[in-house]
Scaffold this motif. Sequence first.
Motif, PDB file in Angstrom:
ATOM      1  N   MET A   1      21.524  28.823  26.743  1.00 37.95           N
ATOM      2  CA  MET A   1      20.419  27.907  26.449  1.00 37.95           C
ATOM      3  C   MET A   1      20.547  27.451  24.999  1.00 37.95           C
ATOM      4  O   MET A   1      20.723  28.256  24.098  1.00 37.95           O
ATOM      5  CB  MET A   1      19.080  28.633  26.665  1.00 37.95           C
ATOM      6  N   TYR A   2      20.483  26.142  24.775  1.00 37.32           N
ATOM      7  CA  TYR A   2      20.659  25.629  23.424  1.00 37.32           C
ATOM      8  C   TYR A   2      19.355  25.691  22.631  1.00 37.32           C
ATOM      9  O   TYR A   2      18.264  25.763  23.172  1.00 37.32           O
ATOM     10  CB  TYR A   2      21.191  24.200  23.464  1.00 37.32           C
ATOM     11  N   ASP A   3      19.489  25.624  21.319  1.00 34.82           N
ATOM     12  CA  ASP A   3      18.371  25.643  20.388  1.00 34.82           C
ATOM     13  C   ASP A   3      17.924  24.202  20.121  1.00 34.82           C
ATOM     14  O   ASP A   3      18.749  23.290  20.042  1.00 34.82           O
ATOM     15  CB  ASP A   3      18.848  26.314  19.089  1.00 34.82           C
ATOM     16  N   TRP A   4      16.612  24.007  19.972  1.00 34.47           N
ATOM     17  CA  TRP A   4      16.093  22.668  19.659  1.00 34.47           C
ATOM     18  C   TRP A   4      16.711  22.134  18.359  1.00 34.47           C
ATOM     19  O   TRP A   4      16.999  20.939  18.234  1.00 34.47           O
ATOM     20  CB  TRP A   4      14.576  22.709  19.572  1.00 34.47           C
ATOM     21  N   ASN A   5      16.982  23.005  17.408  1.00 38.42           N
ATOM     22  CA  ASN A   5      17.605  22.570  16.163  1.00 38.42           C
ATOM     23  C   ASN A   5      19.035  22.055  16.386  1.00 38.42           C
ATOM     24  O   ASN A   5      19.515  21.209  15.629  1.00 38.42           O
ATOM     25  CB  ASN A   5      17.616  23.709  15.145  1.00 38.42           C
ATOM     26  N   ASP A   6      19.695  22.556  17.434  1.00 36.44           N
ATOM     27  CA  ASP A   6      21.022  22.031  17.776  1.00 36.44           C
ATOM     28  C   ASP A   6      20.913  20.572  18.231  1.00 36.44           C
ATOM     29  O   ASP A   6      21.738  19.728  17.876  1.00 36.44           O
ATOM     30  CB  ASP A   6      21.664  22.859  18.884  1.00 36.44           C
ATOM     31  N   LEU A   7      19.860  20.282  19.026  1.00 34.45           N
ATOM     32  CA  LEU A   7      19.641  18.910  19.480  1.00 34.45           C
ATOM     33  C   LEU A   7      19.330  17.985  18.301  1.00 34.45           C
ATOM     34  O   LEU A   7      19.784  16.838  18.251  1.00 34.45           O
ATOM     35  CB  LEU A   7      18.483  18.867  20.475  1.00 34.45           C
ATOM     36  N   LYS A   8      18.520  18.479  17.340  1.00 32.25           N
ATOM     37  CA  LYS A   8      18.213  17.667  16.168  1.00 32.25           C
ATOM     38  C   LYS A   8      19.473  17.343  15.388  1.00 32.25           C
ATOM     39  O   LYS A   8      19.648  16.217  14.883  1.00 32.25           O
ATOM     40  CB  LYS A   8      17.195  18.397  15.271  1.00 32.25           C
ATOM     41  N   ALA A   9      20.389  18.321  15.275  1.00 31.25           N
ATOM     42  CA  ALA A   9      21.658  18.080  14.581  1.00 31.25           C
ATOM     43  C   ALA A   9      22.488  17.049  15.339  1.00 31.25           C
ATOM     44  O   ALA A   9      23.107  16.151  14.733  1.00 31.25           O
ATOM     45  CB  ALA A   9      22.426  19.386  14.436  1.00 31.25           C
ATOM     46  N   PHE A  10      22.530  17.155  16.666  1.00 33.85           N
ATOM     47  CA  PHE A  10      23.260  16.195  17.491  1.00 33.85           C
ATOM     48  C   PHE A  10      22.746  14.775  17.260  1.00 33.85           C
ATOM     49  O   PHE A  10      23.522  13.825  17.044  1.00 33.85           O
ATOM     50  CB  PHE A  10      23.121  16.588  18.965  1.00 33.85           C
ATOM     51  N   LEU A  11      21.430  14.598  17.270  1.00 37.04           N
ATOM     52  CA  LEU A  11      20.842  13.277  17.071  1.00 37.04           C
ATOM     53  C   LEU A  11      21.121  12.745  15.669  1.00 37.04           C
ATOM     54  O   LEU A  11      21.433  11.559  15.483  1.00 37.04           O
ATOM     55  CB  LEU A  11      19.334  13.338  17.326  1.00 37.04           C
ATOM     56  N   ALA A  12      21.002  13.635  14.670  1.00 36.69           N
ATOM     57  CA  ALA A  12      21.213  13.198  13.295  1.00 36.69           C
ATOM     58  C   ALA A  12      22.651  12.753  13.063  1.00 36.69           C
ATOM     59  O   ALA A  12      22.911  11.736  12.408  1.00 36.69           O
ATOM     60  CB  ALA A  12      20.838  14.327  12.336  1.00 36.69           C
ATOM     61  N   VAL A  13      23.620  13.491  13.605  1.00 39.19           N
ATOM     62  CA  VAL A  13      25.028  13.116  13.443  1.00 39.19           C
ATOM     63  C   VAL A  13      25.313  11.833  14.212  1.00 39.19           C
ATOM     64  O   VAL A  13      26.027  10.938  13.720  1.00 39.19           O
ATOM     65  CB  VAL A  13      25.952  14.257  13.903  1.00 39.19           C
ATOM     66  N   ALA A  14      24.768  11.697  15.408  1.00 41.37           N
ATOM     67  CA  ALA A  14      24.984  10.492  16.207  1.00 41.37           C
ATOM     68  C   ALA A  14      24.440   9.261  15.480  1.00 41.37           C
ATOM     69  O   ALA A  14      25.033   8.173  15.551  1.00 41.37           O
ATOM     70  CB  ALA A  14      24.326  10.644  17.572  1.00 41.37           C
ATOM     71  N   GLU A  15      23.319   9.422  14.791  1.00 42.99           N
ATOM     72  CA  GLU A  15      22.679   8.283  14.124  1.00 42.99           C
ATOM     73  C   GLU A  15      23.294   7.965  12.762  1.00 42.99           C
ATOM     74  O   GLU A  15      23.258   6.814  12.318  1.00 42.99           O
ATOM     75  CB  GLU A  15      21.174   8.559  13.983  1.00 42.99           C
ATOM     76  N   THR A  16      23.840   8.978  12.083  1.00 43.47           N
ATOM     77  CA  THR A  16      24.384   8.750  10.735  1.00 43.47           C
ATOM     78  C   THR A  16      25.909   8.649  10.715  1.00 43.47           C
ATOM     79  O   THR A  16      26.482   8.094   9.778  1.00 43.47           O
ATOM     80  CB  THR A  16      23.961   9.882   9.775  1.00 43.47           C
ATOM     81  N   GLY A  17      26.596   9.222  11.726  1.00 44.66           N
ATOM     82  CA  GLY A  17      28.046   9.139  11.807  1.00 44.66           C
ATOM     83  C   GLY A  17      28.789  10.217  11.063  1.00 44.66           C
ATOM     84  O   GLY A  17      30.025  10.240  11.082  1.00 44.66           O
TER      85      GLY A  17
END
Length: 294
Positions: A1-17
């Motif tokens: 099961m993944y951590d919500w903070n992992d999802l936040k990191a995924f979104l931040a990297v996807a949005e900033t590159g």
Amino acid sequence: MYDWNDLKAFLAVAETGSTLSAAQALRVSQTTVARRIAALEAATGLNLFERRQAGYALTPVGDAMLASAAAVRDAADRFDAAAAARSRDSGGTVSLTVMEIFAVTILPPILRDLRAVHPGIHIHLDTSDEHRDLESGAADIAIRSSKQPTGAGLVGRRIADNPWTVYCSRDYADRHGIPHSREQLAAHPFIGGGGGVWEPYQAWLRQYGLEESVVMKYDTGTGLLAGVRSGMGLTILPGFIADREPDLIRCIPPKKEDTTGLWLLTHERLRHVPRVRLVLDFLAVELTKLARQA
């Protein structure tokens, strides 16, 4: 099961590159962001990014997962907003209507303790002898002495019996004795008035032919209490208050028909408003505790 903070990191990297820009946005280290992306990929078994020299680029799978991750973030934001709104609603002003005699005797220590536990709540105390209409919003909560409360949409509980009967002070009893029957009452002066109390009080006096025994009238129930404490004469008071006054003595037992209830009430539309619910629950506990001490 993944951590919500992992999802936040995924979104931040996807949005900033890049993990560096994402780390700055999230206020964590670049290493932490990279570790969280790796953890999310391991938890899902998906390759979400291509690691390039110029930065991170979404894979087709990562791009397909982006909308779902954003939906989770939006849901979390809505949850945070709702929680914040609830928290704000737990503070604010609650209007409490109660007879003045209750407001100046039993309530001050209770409201002091309420303030200590819930400092965000402010109490507006309405001590009018008139019954405020909770349905129209004239007050949020009422403490009433009544046989059976009337009014559309009222909800609440009966806290205790509240018999009304005749009291005198210990000083008065030492000087003039204590009348122990209704026949003996005629030989003693009465203090009358009491604002909203006066109508049923006067009816009680009329029933026993004691109207001419009234030597002074006060405009409030608090005045009645002050007058009887002074040793001026007898008066009729609610037992929930008077029986807790060390200087007062009950002269005769109350009749069954003179016993009311002490009620804690609100309107049904307010019962689940957080700030009102907090005050209701606190008052219920403290007033019940006080009733059990009698």
